[in-house]
Design an enzyme around this catalytic site. Structure first.
Site, PDB file in Angstrom:
ATOM      1  N   HIS A   1     -41.257  37.036  66.392  1.00 27.21           N
ATOM      2  CA  HIS A   1     -42.662  36.600  66.267  1.00 27.21           C
ATOM      3  C   HIS A   1     -43.414  37.402  65.209  1.00 27.21           C
ATOM      4  O   HIS A   1     -44.368  38.129  65.532  1.00 27.21           O
ATOM      5  CB  HIS A   1     -43.376  36.716  67.615  1.00 27.21           C
ATOM      6  CG  HIS A   1     -42.896  35.709  68.619  1.00 27.21           C
ATOM      7  ND1 HIS A   1     -43.579  35.406  69.754  1.00 27.21           N
ATOM      8  CD2 HIS A   1     -41.793  34.921  68.644  1.00 27.21           C
ATOM      9  CE1 HIS A   1     -42.913  34.495  70.443  1.00 27.21           C
ATOM     10  NE2 HIS A   1     -41.818  34.191  69.782  1.00 27.21           N
TER      11      HIS A   1
ATOM     12  N   GLU B   1     -50.173  25.327  69.109  1.00 23.37           N
ATOM     13  CA  GLU B   1     -51.600  25.054  68.879  1.00 23.37           C
ATOM     14  C   GLU B   1     -51.939  24.891  67.406  1.00 23.37           C
ATOM     15  O   GLU B   1     -51.293  25.485  66.545  1.00 23.37           O
ATOM     16  CB  GLU B   1     -52.450  26.220  69.410  1.00 23.37           C
ATOM     17  CG  GLU B   1     -52.393  26.401  70.901  1.00 23.37           C
ATOM     18  CD  GLU B   1     -53.294  27.541  71.370  1.00 23.37           C
ATOM     19  OE1 GLU B   1     -53.909  28.221  70.517  1.00 23.37           O
ATOM     20  OE2 GLU B   1     -53.381  27.740  72.595  1.00 23.37           O
TER      21      GLU B   1
ATOM     22  N   TYR C   1     -40.585  30.344  78.065  1.00 28.97           N
ATOM     23  CA  TYR C   1     -39.307  29.639  78.007  1.00 28.97           C
ATOM     24  C   TYR C   1     -38.373  30.076  79.142  1.00 28.97           C
ATOM     25  O   TYR C   1     -37.413  29.384  79.447  1.00 28.97           O
ATOM     26  CB  TYR C   1     -38.656  29.811  76.635  1.00 28.97           C
ATOM     27  CG  TYR C   1     -39.272  28.851  75.642  1.00 28.97           C
ATOM     28  CD1 TYR C   1     -38.812  27.539  75.560  1.00 28.97           C
ATOM     29  CD2 TYR C   1     -40.341  29.219  74.837  1.00 28.97           C
ATOM     30  CE1 TYR C   1     -39.402  26.628  74.696  1.00 28.97           C
ATOM     31  CE2 TYR C   1     -40.928  28.325  73.971  1.00 28.97           C
ATOM     32  CZ  TYR C   1     -40.451  27.026  73.900  1.00 28.97           C
ATOM     33  OH  TYR C   1     -41.042  26.121  73.058  1.00 28.97           O
TER      34      TYR C   1
ATOM     35  N   GLN D   1     -35.783  36.799  63.627  1.00 28.09           N
ATOM     36  CA  GLN D   1     -36.794  36.041  62.880  1.00 28.09           C
ATOM     37  C   GLN D   1     -37.370  36.839  61.716  1.00 28.09           C
ATOM     38  O   GLN D   1     -38.364  36.438  61.116  1.00 28.09           O
ATOM     39  CB  GLN D   1     -37.926  35.622  63.824  1.00 28.09           C
ATOM     40  CG  GLN D   1     -37.449  34.723  64.949  1.00 28.09           C
ATOM     41  CD  GLN D   1     -38.489  34.542  66.034  1.00 28.09           C
ATOM     42  OE1 GLN D   1     -39.604  35.047  65.970  1.00 28.09           O
ATOM     43  NE2 GLN D   1     -38.132  33.804  67.064  1.00 28.09           N
TER      44      GLN D   1
ATOM     45  N   TYR E   1     -58.733  33.913  70.332  1.00 26.39           N
ATOM     46  CA  TYR E   1     -58.079  32.615  70.574  1.00 26.39           C
ATOM     47  C   TYR E   1     -57.274  32.601  71.876  1.00 26.39           C
ATOM     48  O   TYR E   1     -56.549  31.644  72.147  1.00 26.39           O
ATOM     49  CB  TYR E   1     -57.255  32.207  69.340  1.00 26.39           C
ATOM     50  CG  TYR E   1     -58.214  31.826  68.228  1.00 26.39           C
ATOM     51  CD1 TYR E   1     -58.864  32.814  67.472  1.00 26.39           C
ATOM     52  CD2 TYR E   1     -58.576  30.513  68.011  1.00 26.39           C
ATOM     53  CE1 TYR E   1     -59.814  32.484  66.528  1.00 26.39           C
ATOM     54  CE2 TYR E   1     -59.514  30.170  67.055  1.00 26.39           C
ATOM     55  CZ  TYR E   1     -60.136  31.160  66.325  1.00 26.39           C
ATOM     56  OH  TYR E   1     -61.090  30.822  65.396  1.00 26.39           O
TER      57      TYR E   1
END
Lengths: 276, 360
Positions: B139, B232, B253, B76, B242
């Protein structure tokens, strides 16, 4: 039976090892949650341990079976060329295969450490130890003569393992369980919610207990009882569709499978008992 | 604001794309990730392998921008977001987020600024390097947005393997970062006087934040990829926690439980969460007039649901509509042009930039 003994020993040892591995991730997660002042208690701990055993376990089960199948086949050949005791060789093979599987899952598949419990050195060592015991368990299974009860019990335990998923969903996360059936639990009034939660939970927990009792006693009646319940669910699912005009759904197919599985086990026990 | 509600309660499967024409304006891009309009007919866009390009939407010509920082392209990671300085017309400054190797051969998130002069970056400067080193670029977050006071916000993801660090203030995993455009730290940052915290941190307890914008009333909206069933949408406020991964509406997953808890005092609830997950990838708040039906609503691209979610906040309720799902692509990025046209970038190698044209 002699030939069937080896694959079923792999399947059984893999399931046993998964049972040892999944709590490593669960407990490391619970310890962390506790360290950040989350209200970890008995119920929440059980939720994490059981869900991980069932959901994470199913994913790992396939990986461990492949790892064990390769490692134990190799060990079976290696035994001929060494004086080391077979039981230690198999145990060592189990440890190595778990270590290799965990490593390859990161390097070849996910590029990230999927198992929280395998992120630390201590966690990794615990996984190897679980593999060691898995290998030892495999040796103990293949070193004795087995009859049909071994395979029957294996399929019974596997069935209970799958049913456990439904049980946990309805006990701990009924909203999510309801969503699997295509409805929103919170949209229903309190009486309907209560009825659904208690009936579904009782339905799945009963069949789970019947199966476990069947595995312990090898009395086919327990398996047959579980089968009858799911066949009943399939019949009355179709009844609801065609007589009461509810929407068509394909859940009855799953119900027929879940009914057939223990029913076949029950008849297999009857057949082998008669043969004996 | 007690608006957090399961998103699926309000999810309508209305597909409005028959009212729009889709025109592919750029095709076969090399994993383009973000874009920004230099003018109505010219876009500046990033490609993850580490290319920054300028495309003319009139003649489809593409020019490579040179002098790009070296990036670590895999998984990513790579060259991620590009944004223009609010005073770009006078100072030619742009900002880029990307993953790159650190001195110890690990990967972390970087934020650079440079001047874009004649298709070349000059006066490049790294203004932020995240204390979030990881083995592989998972991420990353990497979204950038400007606040009204001229400071900028950057999202820094939890790195997947490091999720627990999102609850600690001594690192940049799972944080939003607020810095000045020269890389210095604003003195009114919430943890500036906390000796145990990194002073750039603006909020914490996040996962993989892929959407970030500041509306004209000054509110910072952020959406993040959650685990399975836990994406979210949040309003970011300074200093707040948060919750990730101590509270979440999703599961891993792998099937593992991340946390049995969904709420706790001192941890913020999302405005909404998506179950099943949609994998939100970018968003705009549409304020122009070309599509009156979208005015003053959020448009959120999604990778998994392969559509754009129109999210409307009205009378303490959240409504959603699914748009453009017949495109059939995983959608990576969305922008509105100076004239108000909506452009959508699809995801992955060989991706396209698509212009949405109202039929009326």
């Amino acid at each position: 039976m002699k030939i069937a003994k080896y694959p079923f020993a792999v399947f059984s040892a893999a399931l046993f090892t998964v049972m040892l591995i999944t709590p490593i991730s669960s407990i490391s997660n619970l310890l962390w949650l506790n360290s950040v002042d989350m209200p970890v208690g008995i119920i929440s701990s059980l939720e994490v341990l059981l869900f991980d055993f069932q959901r994470l376990g199913i994913l790992l089960y396939g990986v461990v079976i492949i790892g064990f199948a390769i490692a134990f086949s190799f060990t079976a050949v290696l035994i001929n060329f060494t004086n080391i005791s077979s039981k230690y060789l198999y145990a060592l093979a189990g440890a190595v295969s778990i270590g290799a599987a965990m490593y390859l899952m990161v390097e070849l598949l996910f590029e990230s450490e999927l198992l929280g419990g395998n992120r630390t050195f201590v966690g990794k060592v615990l996984h190897w130890i679980a593999g060691f015991f898995g290998g030892y368990f495999y040796y103990s299974l293949i070193s004795k003569n087995k009859n049909y009860t071994f395979i029957v019990r294996f399929f019974g335990i596997l069935y209970a393992y799958l049913i456990l998923g439904f049980v946990l969903n309805w006990v701990f996360t009924p909203e999510s369980a309801a969503a699997d059936y295509g409805f929103v639990l919170k949209d229903l009034n309190d009486n309907a919610q209560n009825a659904l939660i208690r009936d579904f939970t009782s339905f799945f927990i009963s069949t789970f207990i019947f199966t476990i009792l069947g595995v312990i006693t090898l009395n086919p009646t327990w398996f047959l009882a579980a089968g009858i319940i799911y066949y009943g669910a399939a019949v009355f699912n179709l009844y609801a569709i065609f007589i009461h005009g509810t929407n068509y759904n394909q859940i009855y197919i799953g119900e027929i499978i879940l009914g057939s599985w223990p029913t076949i086990i029950a008849f297999a026990i009857l057949y082998f008992k008669k043969k004996e | 604001m007690k608006l957090y509600l399961p998103a699926f309660l309000f999810l309508f499967s209305v597909h409005l794309s028959s009212e729009y024409k889709f025109e592919t304006v750029l095709d076969n891009l090399d994993d383009a990730w973000s874009f920004v309009f230099l003018s109505e007919d010219k876009v500046l866009f990033t490609e993850m392998p580490g290319k920054l390009k300028i495309a003319s939407l009139k003649d489809k010509s593409i020019t490579n921008v040179t002098n790009i920082p070296e990036v670590a392209y895999s998984s990513q990671g790579g060259l991620s977001e590009v944004v223009l300085d609010p005073d770009f017309n006078s100072n030619n400054k742009i900002y880029m987020s990307y993953s790159a190797n650190t001195d110890n051969n690990k990967i972390t998130l970087f934020l650079s600024t440079a001047e874009l002069v004649n298709d070349k970056l000059v006066n490049s400067k790294v203004i932020f390097k995240a204390v979030a080193s990881r083995r592989s670029p998972a991420h990353m977050g990497a979204k950038i947005s400007f606040l009204d006071d001229g400071t900028l916000i950057l999202t820094s993801g939890d790195g997947y393997d490091h999720r627990e660090k999102a609850q600690k203030l001594d690192n940049h995993f799972g944080k939003t970062i607020r810095i000045n455009t020269d890389g210095s730290i604003p003195q009114d940052n919430p943890f500036i006087s906390n000796q145990n915290a990194l002073p750039e941190i603006y909020s914490y307890g996040h996962r993989n934040m892929q959407g970030l914008l500041v509306t004209s009333d000054g509110l910072i909206y952020e959406h993040e990829h959650g685990p399975k069933g836990g994406d979210e949408l949040n309003i970011i406020k300074p200093g707040l926690n948060y919750g990730w991964p101590a509270i979440t509406y999703g599961i891993d997953y792998s099937g593992a439980v991340i946390s049995p808890f969904t709420q706790k005092d001192g941890m913020e609830q999302p405005l909404l969460y998506w179950d099943p997950s949609i994998a939100p990838s970018d968003m705009i708040y549409y304020e122009k007039d070309l599509y009156p039906e979208f005015k003053n609503t959020f448009l959120i691209t999604a990778l998994v649901s392969r559509d754009v979610k129109q999210v409307v906040f009205e009378n303490n309720e959240i409504r959603q509509k699914s748009l453009f799902s017949d495109l059939g692509f995983r959608l990576r990025n969305i922008q509105d042009s100076p004239n108000g046209y909506i452009y959508i970038l699809t995801d992955g190698p060989g991706n396209k930039l698509i212009k949405v044209i109202p039929k009326k």
